[in-house]
Design a protein around this motif. Structure first.
Motif, short mmCIF file in Angstrom:
data_model
loop_
_atom_site.label_atom_id
_atom_site.label_comp_id
_atom_site.label_asym_id
_atom_site.label_seq_id
_atom_site.Cartn_x
_atom_site.Cartn_y
_atom_site.Cartn_z
N PHE A 1 0.83 -1.20 0.00
CA PHE A 1 0.00 0.00 0.00
C PHE A 1 0.86 1.24 0.00
O PHE A 1 2.06 1.18 0.22
CB PHE A 1 -0.95 0.01 1.21
CG PHE A 1 -0.25 0.14 2.54
CD1 PHE A 1 -0.06 1.39 3.13
CD2 PHE A 1 0.22 -0.98 3.20
CE1 PHE A 1 0.60 1.50 4.34
CE2 PHE A 1 0.87 -0.87 4.41
CZ PHE A 1 1.06 0.38 4.99
N THR A 2 0.22 2.38 -0.25
CA THR A 2 0.86 3.69 -0.10
C THR A 2 0.06 4.46 0.94
O THR A 2 -1.07 4.11 1.24
CB THR A 2 0.88 4.47 -1.43
OG1 THR A 2 -0.46 4.61 -1.89
CG2 THR A 2 1.71 3.76 -2.48
N GLY A 3 0.63 5.49 1.48
CA GLY A 3 -0.08 6.27 2.49
C GLY A 3 0.10 5.67 3.87
O GLY A 3 1.19 5.31 4.27
N GLU A 4 -1.04 5.51 4.59
CA GLU A 4 -1.02 5.01 5.95
C GLU A 4 -1.97 3.83 6.09
O GLU A 4 -3.04 3.83 5.49
CB GLU A 4 -1.49 6.10 6.92
CG GLU A 4 -0.39 6.75 7.69
CD GLU A 4 -0.94 7.75 8.70
OE1 GLU A 4 -1.21 7.35 9.84
OE2 GLU A 4 -1.10 8.91 8.32
N LEU A 5 -1.56 2.85 6.89
CA LEU A 5 -2.43 1.70 7.16
C LEU A 5 -2.41 1.42 8.65
O LEU A 5 -1.34 1.31 9.25
CB LEU A 5 -1.96 0.46 6.41
CG LEU A 5 -2.70 -0.85 6.75
CD1 LEU A 5 -4.16 -0.79 6.34
CD2 LEU A 5 -2.02 -2.05 6.10
N ALA A 6 -3.59 1.32 9.24
CA ALA A 6 -3.75 0.84 10.61
C ALA A 6 -4.22 -0.61 10.50
O ALA A 6 -5.29 -0.88 9.97
CB ALA A 6 -4.76 1.69 11.36
N PHE A 7 -3.40 -1.53 10.98
CA PHE A 7 -3.69 -2.96 10.85
C PHE A 7 -3.81 -3.57 12.23
O PHE A 7 -2.90 -3.46 13.05
CB PHE A 7 -2.59 -3.66 10.04
CG PHE A 7 -2.87 -5.11 9.80
CD1 PHE A 7 -3.76 -5.49 8.81
CD2 PHE A 7 -2.26 -6.10 10.55
CE1 PHE A 7 -4.04 -6.83 8.57
CE2 PHE A 7 -2.54 -7.44 10.33
CZ PHE A 7 -3.43 -7.81 9.34
N ASP A 8 -4.95 -4.22 12.50
CA ASP A 8 -5.19 -4.81 13.81
C ASP A 8 -5.58 -6.28 13.69
O ASP A 8 -5.99 -6.89 14.67
CB ASP A 8 -6.30 -4.02 14.53
CG ASP A 8 -6.08 -3.96 16.03
OD1 ASP A 8 -5.00 -4.38 16.49
OD2 ASP A 8 -6.99 -3.51 16.73
N GLY A 9 -5.44 -6.85 12.50
CA GLY A 9 -5.88 -8.22 12.27
C GLY A 9 -4.74 -9.21 12.28
O GLY A 9 -3.69 -8.98 12.89
N LYS A 10 -4.95 -10.34 11.58
CA LYS A 10 -3.96 -11.40 11.50
C LYS A 10 -3.46 -11.49 10.06
O LYS A 10 -4.26 -11.48 9.13
CB LYS A 10 -4.56 -12.73 11.92
CG LYS A 10 -4.90 -12.75 13.39
CD LYS A 10 -5.45 -14.10 13.80
CE LYS A 10 -5.72 -14.06 15.29
NZ LYS A 10 -6.90 -14.76 15.69
N LEU A 11 -2.13 -11.60 9.91
CA LEU A 11 -1.53 -11.69 8.58
C LEU A 11 -0.48 -12.78 8.55
O LEU A 11 0.42 -12.81 9.39
CB LEU A 11 -0.88 -10.36 8.19
CG LEU A 11 -0.03 -10.39 6.91
CD1 LEU A 11 -0.91 -10.56 5.68
CD2 LEU A 11 0.81 -9.14 6.78
N ASP A 12 -0.62 -13.70 7.59
CA ASP A 12 0.44 -14.65 7.26
C ASP A 12 0.96 -14.21 5.91
O ASP A 12 0.41 -14.56 4.87
CB ASP A 12 -0.09 -16.09 7.18
CG ASP A 12 -0.28 -16.70 8.55
OD1 ASP A 12 0.54 -16.41 9.44
OD2 ASP A 12 -1.25 -17.47 8.74
#
Length: 135
Positions: A24-35
């Motif tokens: 992505f570009t910009g800003e990301l707030a991520f609170d989930g699960k990522l593999d």
């Protein structure tokens, strides 16, 4: 007149589970699960319930949650209290709060100095060969 902000802020909440890479570009707030991996030239905010199994490459990262992977930031990494981070980190600036679990290596190099070999101490200097003794 249009008052749209030119930087995009994206949010992926705690109910999100992703298997794959995020770019992505910009800003990301991520609170989930990522593999998978995260790649951005922007800013990544990992929330308290974020679980990431994979490497992160970003401009800046604010870390919370549980991360099992390496983090590389062109600018700054901020590791907030109660974070569990298992992996190496590399950044220009680093801030770690009290209460963090961090197992890995760090490289913080604000001036982008190239490593040089340390000077030899006298005890480490090579010794000349001893002359052979006649019997």
């Amino acid at each position: 007149m249009d008052n749209m902000n030119t930087t995009s802020k994206n949010v992926l909440g705690s109910d999100v589970e992703i298997k794959g890479n995020i770019k992505f570009t910009g800003e990301l707030a991520f609170d989930g699960k990522l593999d998978g991996e995260i790649h951005t030239d922007g800013t990544l905010h990992l929330g308290d319930s974020a679980v990431v199994n994979g490497n992160i490459t970003a401009q800046s990262v604010i870390v919370r949650g549980k991360i099992n992977g390496n983090i590389t930031a062109k600018e700054k990494i901020e590791i907030k209290g109660k974070t569990e981070l298992f992996g190496d980190i590399r950044a220009t600036k680093l801030a770690i709060e009290e209460g963090v679990t961090f197992v890995g290596k760090t490289e913080v190099n604000p001036n982008k100095v190239a490593p040089t070999a340390p000077p030899l101490r006298p005890a480490d200097a090579p010794k000349p060969p001893e002359p052979l003794k006649a019997r």
